[in-house]
Motif scaffolding. Structure first.
Motif, PDB file in Angstrom:
ATOM      1  N   ASP A 131     -38.533 -39.201 -10.990  1.00 13.01           N
ATOM      2  CA  ASP A 131     -39.752 -39.989 -10.754  1.00 13.01           C
ATOM      3  C   ASP A 131     -39.823 -40.593  -9.349  1.00 13.01           C
ATOM      4  OD1 ASP A 131     -40.414 -39.343 -13.344  1.00 13.01           O
ATOM      5  OD2 ASP A 131     -39.748 -41.253 -14.171  1.00 13.01           O
ATOM      6  N   THR A 132     -39.390 -39.811  -8.368  1.00 13.11           N
ATOM      7  CA  THR A 132     -39.463 -40.229  -6.966  1.00 13.11           C
ATOM      8  C   THR A 132     -39.979 -39.052  -6.142  1.00 13.11           C
ATOM      9  OG1 THR A 132     -37.567 -41.693  -7.288  1.00 13.11           O
ATOM     10  CG2 THR A 132     -38.144 -41.177  -5.016  1.00 13.11           C
ATOM     11  N   TRP A 133     -40.923 -39.335  -5.250  1.00 10.25           N
ATOM     12  CA  TRP A 133     -41.558 -38.307  -4.440  1.00 10.25           C
ATOM     13  C   TRP A 133     -41.579 -38.744  -2.985  1.00 10.25           C
ATOM     14  CZ3 TRP A 133     -43.070 -40.185  -9.080  1.00 10.25           C
ATOM     15  CH2 TRP A 133     -43.178 -39.281 -10.141  1.00 10.25           C
ATOM     16  N   VAL A 134     -41.764 -37.758  -2.094  1.00 10.10           N
ATOM     17  CA  VAL A 134     -41.866 -38.010  -0.662  1.00 10.10           C
ATOM     18  C   VAL A 134     -43.182 -37.414  -0.178  1.00 10.10           C
ATOM     19  CG1 VAL A 134     -40.837 -37.561   1.601  1.00 10.10           C
ATOM     20  CG2 VAL A 134     -39.371 -37.954  -0.379  1.00 10.10           C
ATOM     21  N   GLY A 135     -43.925 -38.200   0.611  1.00  6.17           N
ATOM     22  CA  GLY A 135     -45.197 -37.744   1.139  1.00  6.17           C
ATOM     23  C   GLY A 135     -45.047 -37.055   2.482  1.00  6.17           C
ATOM     24  N   GLU A 136     -46.170 -36.609   3.033  1.00  7.14           N
ATOM     25  CA  GLU A 136     -46.179 -35.883   4.305  1.00  7.14           C
ATOM     26  C   GLU A 136     -45.602 -36.695   5.464  1.00  7.14           C
ATOM     27  OE1 GLU A 136     -50.052 -34.349   5.201  1.00  7.14           O
ATOM     28  OE2 GLU A 136     -50.189 -33.303   3.290  1.00  7.14           O
ATOM     29  N   SER A 137     -45.792 -38.008   5.428  1.00  9.29           N
ATOM     30  CA  SER A 137     -45.280 -38.877   6.498  1.00  9.29           C
ATOM     31  C   SER A 137     -43.922 -39.468   6.139  1.00  9.29           C
ATOM     32  CB  SER A 137     -46.278 -40.013   6.769  1.00  9.29           C
ATOM     33  OG  SER A 137     -47.518 -39.479   7.143  1.00  9.29           O
ATOM     34  N   GLN A 138     -43.243 -38.834   5.182  1.00 11.64           N
ATOM     35  CA  GLN A 138     -41.917 -39.247   4.704  1.00 11.64           C
ATOM     36  C   GLN A 138     -41.936 -40.589   3.957  1.00 11.64           C
ATOM     37  OE1 GLN A 138     -39.387 -36.941   4.778  1.00 11.64           O
ATOM     38  NE2 GLN A 138     -41.162 -35.795   5.452  1.00 11.64           N
ATOM     39  N   GLU A 139     -43.123 -41.036   3.528  1.00  7.70           N
ATOM     40  CA  GLU A 139     -43.194 -42.225   2.690  1.00  7.70           C
ATOM     41  C   GLU A 139     -42.625 -41.888   1.316  1.00  7.70           C
ATOM     42  OE1 GLU A 139     -47.318 -40.295   2.076  1.00  7.70           O
ATOM     43  OE2 GLU A 139     -45.748 -40.313   3.585  1.00  7.70           O
ATOM     44  N   THR A 140     -42.138 -42.892   0.612  1.00  5.51           N
ATOM     45  CA  THR A 140     -41.533 -42.690  -0.696  1.00  5.51           C
ATOM     46  C   THR A 140     -42.440 -43.277  -1.770  1.00  5.51           C
ATOM     47  OG1 THR A 140     -39.334 -42.872   0.280  1.00  5.51           O
ATOM     48  CG2 THR A 140     -39.477 -43.143  -2.099  1.00  5.51           C
ATOM     49  N   ILE A 141     -42.581 -42.534  -2.866  1.00  7.63           N
ATOM     50  CA  ILE A 141     -43.369 -42.979  -4.006  1.00  7.63           C
ATOM     51  C   ILE A 141     -42.436 -42.991  -5.201  1.00  7.63           C
ATOM     52  CG2 ILE A 141     -45.330 -42.454  -5.514  1.00  7.63           C
ATOM     53  CD1 ILE A 141     -45.185 -40.861  -2.115  1.00  7.63           C
ATOM     54  N   THR A 142     -42.361 -44.128  -5.913  1.00  9.77           N
ATOM     55  CA  THR A 142     -41.531 -44.211  -7.105  1.00  9.77           C
ATOM     56  C   THR A 142     -42.368 -44.673  -8.292  1.00  9.77           C
ATOM     57  OG1 THR A 142     -40.840 -46.473  -6.579  1.00  9.77           O
ATOM     58  CG2 THR A 142     -39.386 -44.695  -5.866  1.00  9.77           C
ATOM     59  N   LEU A 143     -42.009 -44.182  -9.449  1.00  8.08           N
ATOM     60  CA  LEU A 143     -42.673 -44.523 -10.706  1.00  8.08           C
ATOM     61  C   LEU A 143     -41.582 -44.932 -11.682  1.00  8.08           C
ATOM     62  CD1 LEU A 143     -45.097 -44.464 -12.732  1.00  8.08           C
ATOM     63  CD2 LEU A 143     -44.593 -42.028 -13.045  1.00  8.08           C
ATOM     64  N   LYS A 144     -41.745 -46.108 -12.294  1.00  5.91           N
ATOM     65  CA  LYS A 144     -40.720 -46.586 -13.207  1.00  5.91           C
ATOM     66  C   LYS A 144     -41.374 -47.190 -14.445  1.00  5.91           C
ATOM     67  CE  LYS A 144     -36.620 -49.475 -13.339  1.00  5.91           C
ATOM     68  NZ  LYS A 144     -35.785 -50.416 -12.618  1.00  5.91           N
TER      69      LYS A 144
END
Length: 185
Positions: A152-165
């Motif tokens: 549940d962790t992703w990386v965007g085009e600008s290397q930002e991190t997205i987490t879902l918990k």
């Protein structure tokens, strides 16, 4: 003579039937989507469900029309939820749904001018709602971002991190979503 004519007519009918069947199967095969196209369109469809659209999500921003790096003025213009908190470091908005579920969004602004993080808290009624939102958000993030390898962790085009918990405990059900900027080099 009649037998030859009937045989010829029968052969002609069989030939026409074969040609028609072949054209029909060729048309069917050219109009059907390939498994790759089908999976892509299914993934795109899964990215923004009715439930996620009700949250105000779009496919061209991080959260509700706001991207990391947007100015505070852009956030104030894009965000239609109720502002409940504002200071030099963040803007807090809340949105309540008719079924008594709600979502709070905190747009962090480390420098007071641009968004450098987004924290989202979904307050849900039960485990089924938490699971449904979590599954739909996973599909949405899978369609938009690259998996970071951790659950549940992703990386965007600008290397930002997205987490879902899933933060459900006891009779309190909810999810936490976090958008963080790329690590400083």
């Amino acid at each position: 003579m009649k037998k030859i004519f009937l045989s010829g007519a029968l052969a002609g009918l069989l030939f026409m039937q074969a040609c028609t069947s072949k054209q029909s199967s060729e048309q069917t095969s050219t109009t059907q989507t390939s498994p790759v196209e089908s999976a892509t369109s299914e993934k795109a469809d899964a990215a923004l469900t009715e439930r996620l659209a009700a949250l105000g999500l779009t496919t061209d921003s991080h959260w509700r029309g706001v991207k990391l790096g947007d100015s505070i003025a852009d956030v104030r213009a894009a965000e239609k939820a109720t502002l409940f908190e504002s200071d030099a470091n963040h803007l807090g908005y809340t949105l309540e749904f008719p079924n008594l579920e709600s979502v709070d969004m905190l747009y962090r602004t480390g420098n007071g001018k641009t968004v450098n993080g987004i924290d989202v808290d979904l307050y849900l009624n039960d485990a089924n709602s938490a699971t449904a939102y979590q599954n739909e958000l996973k599909k949405y993030f899978d369609a938009r971002y690259k998996s970071a390898g951790a659950a549940d962790t992703w990386v965007g085009e600008s290397q930002e991190t997205i987490t879902l918990k899933n933060v459900s405990k006891g009779k309190d059900y909810g999810l936490k979503i976090k958008f963080s900027p790329a690590p400083a080099m």
